[in-house]
Every structure is written in C-alpha cells, then in structure tokens.
Write a protein that holds these residues in place. Structure first.
Motif, PDB file in Angstrom:
ATOM      1  N   PHE A   1      -9.319  19.541  -6.648  1.00  0.00           N
ATOM      2  CA  PHE A   1      -9.334  18.119  -6.461  1.00  0.00           C
ATOM      3  C   PHE A   1      -9.603  17.833  -5.081  1.00  0.00           C
ATOM      4  CE2 PHE A   1      -6.556  18.459 -10.005  1.00  0.00           C
ATOM      5  CZ  PHE A   1      -7.474  17.790 -11.151  1.00  0.00           C
ATOM      6  N   GLU A   2     -10.090  18.715  -4.183  1.00  0.00           N
ATOM      7  CA  GLU A   2     -10.582  18.602  -3.026  1.00  0.00           C
ATOM      8  C   GLU A   2     -12.049  18.311  -2.723  1.00  0.00           C
ATOM      9  OE1 GLU A   2      -8.870  22.157  -1.176  1.00  0.00           O
ATOM     10  OE2 GLU A   2      -6.770  21.332  -1.338  1.00  0.00           O
TER      11      GLU A   2
ATOM     12  N   PHE B   1     -10.953   9.528  -9.260  1.00  0.00           N
ATOM     13  CA  PHE B   1     -12.343   9.075  -9.842  1.00  0.00           C
ATOM     14  C   PHE B   1     -13.485   9.941  -8.934  1.00  0.00           C
ATOM     15  CE2 PHE B   1      -9.708   5.461 -10.460  1.00  0.00           C
ATOM     16  CZ  PHE B   1     -10.222   4.800 -11.688  1.00  0.00           C
ATOM     17  N   ILE B   2     -14.598   9.862  -9.658  1.00  0.00           N
ATOM     18  CA  ILE B   2     -15.720  10.438  -9.068  1.00  0.00           C
ATOM     19  C   ILE B   2     -16.938   9.276  -9.331  1.00  0.00           C
ATOM     20  CG2 ILE B   2     -17.632  12.239  -9.113  1.00  0.00           C
ATOM     21  CD1 ILE B   2     -15.566  14.246  -9.892  1.00  0.00           C
TER      22      ILE B   2
ATOM     23  N   HIS C   1     -11.905  10.707  -5.424  1.00  0.00           N
ATOM     24  CA  HIS C   1     -11.219   9.839  -4.778  1.00  0.00           C
ATOM     25  C   HIS C   1     -10.044   9.797  -5.486  1.00  0.00           C
ATOM     26  CE1 HIS C   1     -10.223   5.934  -3.602  1.00  0.00           C
ATOM     27  NE2 HIS C   1     -10.247   5.252  -4.678  1.00  0.00           N
ATOM     28  N   LEU C   2      -8.771   9.576  -5.033  1.00  0.00           N
ATOM     29  CA  LEU C   2      -7.618   9.255  -5.569  1.00  0.00           C
ATOM     30  C   LEU C   2      -7.129   7.821  -5.419  1.00  0.00           C
ATOM     31  CD1 LEU C   2      -5.132  10.150  -7.245  1.00  0.00           C
ATOM     32  CD2 LEU C   2      -4.002  10.960  -5.158  1.00  0.00           C
ATOM     33  N   GLN C   3      -7.224   7.051  -6.556  1.00  0.00           N
ATOM     34  CA  GLN C   3      -6.978   5.635  -6.654  1.00  0.00           C
ATOM     35  C   GLN C   3      -5.482   5.437  -6.757  1.00  0.00           C
ATOM     36  OE1 GLN C   3      -8.743   2.853  -5.633  1.00  0.00           O
ATOM     37  NE2 GLN C   3      -6.880   1.856  -5.657  1.00  0.00           N
ATOM     38  N   THR C   4      -4.656   5.184  -5.858  1.00  0.00           N
ATOM     39  CA  THR C   4      -3.211   4.863  -6.237  1.00  0.00           C
ATOM     40  C   THR C   4      -3.071   3.126  -6.571  1.00  0.00           C
ATOM     41  OG1 THR C   4      -2.669   4.479  -3.972  1.00  0.00           O
ATOM     42  CG2 THR C   4      -2.397   6.491  -4.603  1.00  0.00           C
TER      43      THR C   4
END
Ligand code: 7UC
Ligand code: FE
Length: 296
Positions: free
Chosen positions: A240-241, A131-132, A246-249
């Motif tokens: 993706f850095e 997400f951004i 944001h990586l939502q798991t």
C-alpha cells in the motif's frame, strides 16, 4: 457550501455544513460536481437515521438495492450492511466486506456512479478505506499500455469474492459455483472509457473482479496485459505504498460520497478487527455509467 481541503491528501474534500434533508436541488447538483471533481466528498457532522440516509440517496438518483438479501439492513433493504457486530446473538449484514481492490458492482451489467458510506461504529485503529484514482492511473500509463488498453473490453466476475451464505452450508460447492455463474454471469465492460461528466479517461478494471481483457474482435488480449495494467495503477502493491494509493480515514458523523466510476477502493480490515459497522447506499446518477451502456 463550506469546503475544506484535506491536508496532504491526494483525493477528497470535506464539507462542513451540509444538511442532506434541507438542501436545495441546486446544492445537490453542486455536491455531485464536487464528487466528480474531487472523487470523494466527506460530509461532516451527520446525524441521519437509516430512513433519512436512504431518503438522501433517493434525492441523488435511483437507489440500487444489493442483489443478495444477506447484506440487507433489516428495516431498509436499500442499505447494505457491513458489520462484525452481532445483534441479539445474530449476525447482521456481512463482516469483512470489500477487502480487495474493486469498483462496486463492476461485475454487474449496469454499475452505479455513486457510493455513499455512512460509518456507524468506527474502530479506533485501522480505520479507513484505500482508494486509487483510475483517471490519474490512466494518465500515468506508458503510451504503449494506453495503446494496448484502448478499444478493449474487460471481463468481470464476482466468482472470486462470492461469499458463502448461511443457506449454502452443506450444499455441494459445484452447485453453488453453477448458481454464481447462472445468477451473475461474467460481464464485459470497456477497459477504458470517458467519464460522462468530467470527460476524463478512466481505466476501468480491478484486481478482485477483472479476469480477462479481450480485443475489440473478441479475442484474448496479450497474456500479461491485465497484470501489467494492475501493476501500473497500484492495485498489485501489497504494501500500500504505491504513490497512487490514498487512505481515506473517517470519524463518527462522517458520510462519504464517492465517484464509483473513477475510483477503485479496498476496505482496511485487520485479521482481528475491532467492532466495525458501516451502512452503504448506492445510487445511479442521471448520467449513463459509460457512453452507450446497455446497447448491444
Ligand atoms: O462481500 C463483499 O465484499 C461484497 C462485494 C463482493 N461486492 C460489493 C459490490 O458492490 O460490488
Ligand atoms: Fe465496495
């Protein structure tokens, strides 16, 4: 509502004790406020049936059914199915959806404010969605880019990510392309608008769908403006850095509700994916998507 902040996360909050079938109208309002404030709410420990998932969507607003039947759940057309798991040897829904930065339905004239995702089969590796936050992205733009984006419109089309349907096999590709343009003609939306609830300024464009920015008088904006804005917000970063990403798991039992005005998202699918099934319900909340939408 028992809310739990997510550790080291840029976005999102978890709610431990939410029963979508028992909540009062006041609690539904409270949930939406959490979504607008934190962008993503993860409802933990959910055990809804598909019918109940749709019913929950209806309690949040007007449920939008995806325009293409090949994504529909067999019993509940309101559910969009992303799946690489066959049932009785047959494809169910569509595999590998959303592997590109986008807002849901931004290629349509009236996008919806809320996306609900209820993962059904959760992979062990590579689980999650990127997400951004496009409110933060706008706030962080240089004054020059803010000025250039203001009062422009962005042209969006699904043409780059339209998926060939079983009925398209052996059709002339030019016929399919003509149909895409006829059924889902490009739409123009404001490149920048204020969130109807939080008032924040949002940058509304995406790498997958946006192909042109035009000025208020309908002329093409500066060549490279779209690319500069995508670069600044993080959507051009293939590693993706970027600090905005944001990586939502999620785990089995989680039900995600997110703000489809403020966030762009991108599915995390690998070339050799594990079994993955996700159900989606999308909802128009009680606010205009942006001020004046639908007006000429
Ligand atoms: O197959 C897909 O990735 C579906 C995508 C083109 N649209 C999802 C949406 O709601 O905008
Ligand atoms: Fe999506």
């Amino acid at each position: 509502m028992i809310t739990v902040p997510q550790e080291n996360a840029k976005l999102g909050i978890a709610v431990e004790d939410f029963d979508p079938l028992q909540v009062s109208p006041e609690q539904l309002t409270e949930l939406k406020q959490l979504v607008y404030q934190h962008r993503i709410v993860v409802l933990r420990n959910q055990t809804l049936s598909s019918a109940e998932f749709v019913a929950f969507g209806r309690r949040l607003g007007e449920v939008e059914t995806y325009y293409q039947p090949m994504y529909h759940h067999a019993e509940h057309k309101e559910i969009f199915v992303s799946s690489n798991v066959k049932k009785d040897g047959e494809q169910v829904g569509v595999p590998q959806t959303g592997k590109f930065w986008h807002h849901d339905y931004s290629f349509m004239p009236r996008p919806f404010g809320l996306t609900l995702i209820y993962p059904q089969v959760v992979p062990q590796k590579n689980r999650g969605t990127f997400f951004i936050d496009m409110a933060k992205a706008h706030a962080d733009l240089t004054d020059e880019l803010k000025a250039e984006a203001a009062d422009t419109r962005v042209l969006n089309s699904v043409r780059r990510y339209f998926k060939i349907r079983p009925t398209d096999v052996y059709r002339p590709i030019t016929d399919i392309m003509a149909e895409v343009e006829r059924e889902t003609p490009a739409v123009a939306h404001p490149t920048v608008f204020n969130h109807p609830v939080t008032g924040e300024t949002l940058l509304y464009l995406s790498e997958a769908v946006s192909y042109q920015i035009e000025t208020a008088d309908g002329r093409p904006a500066r060549a490279g403006l779209l690319e500069d804005l995508l670069e600044a917000c993080g959507q051009a970063d293939t590693t993706f850095e970027h600090e905005n990403i944001h990586l939502q798991t999620f785990d089995k039992g989680d039900l995600l509700v997110w703000d489809n005005r403020a966030l762009v998202h991108r599915a995390l699918h690998t070339p050799n994916p594990e079994p993955t099934v996700s159900h989606r319900v999308t909802v128009h909340d009680e606010h205009p998507f942006y001020p004046g939408i639908g007006a000429e």
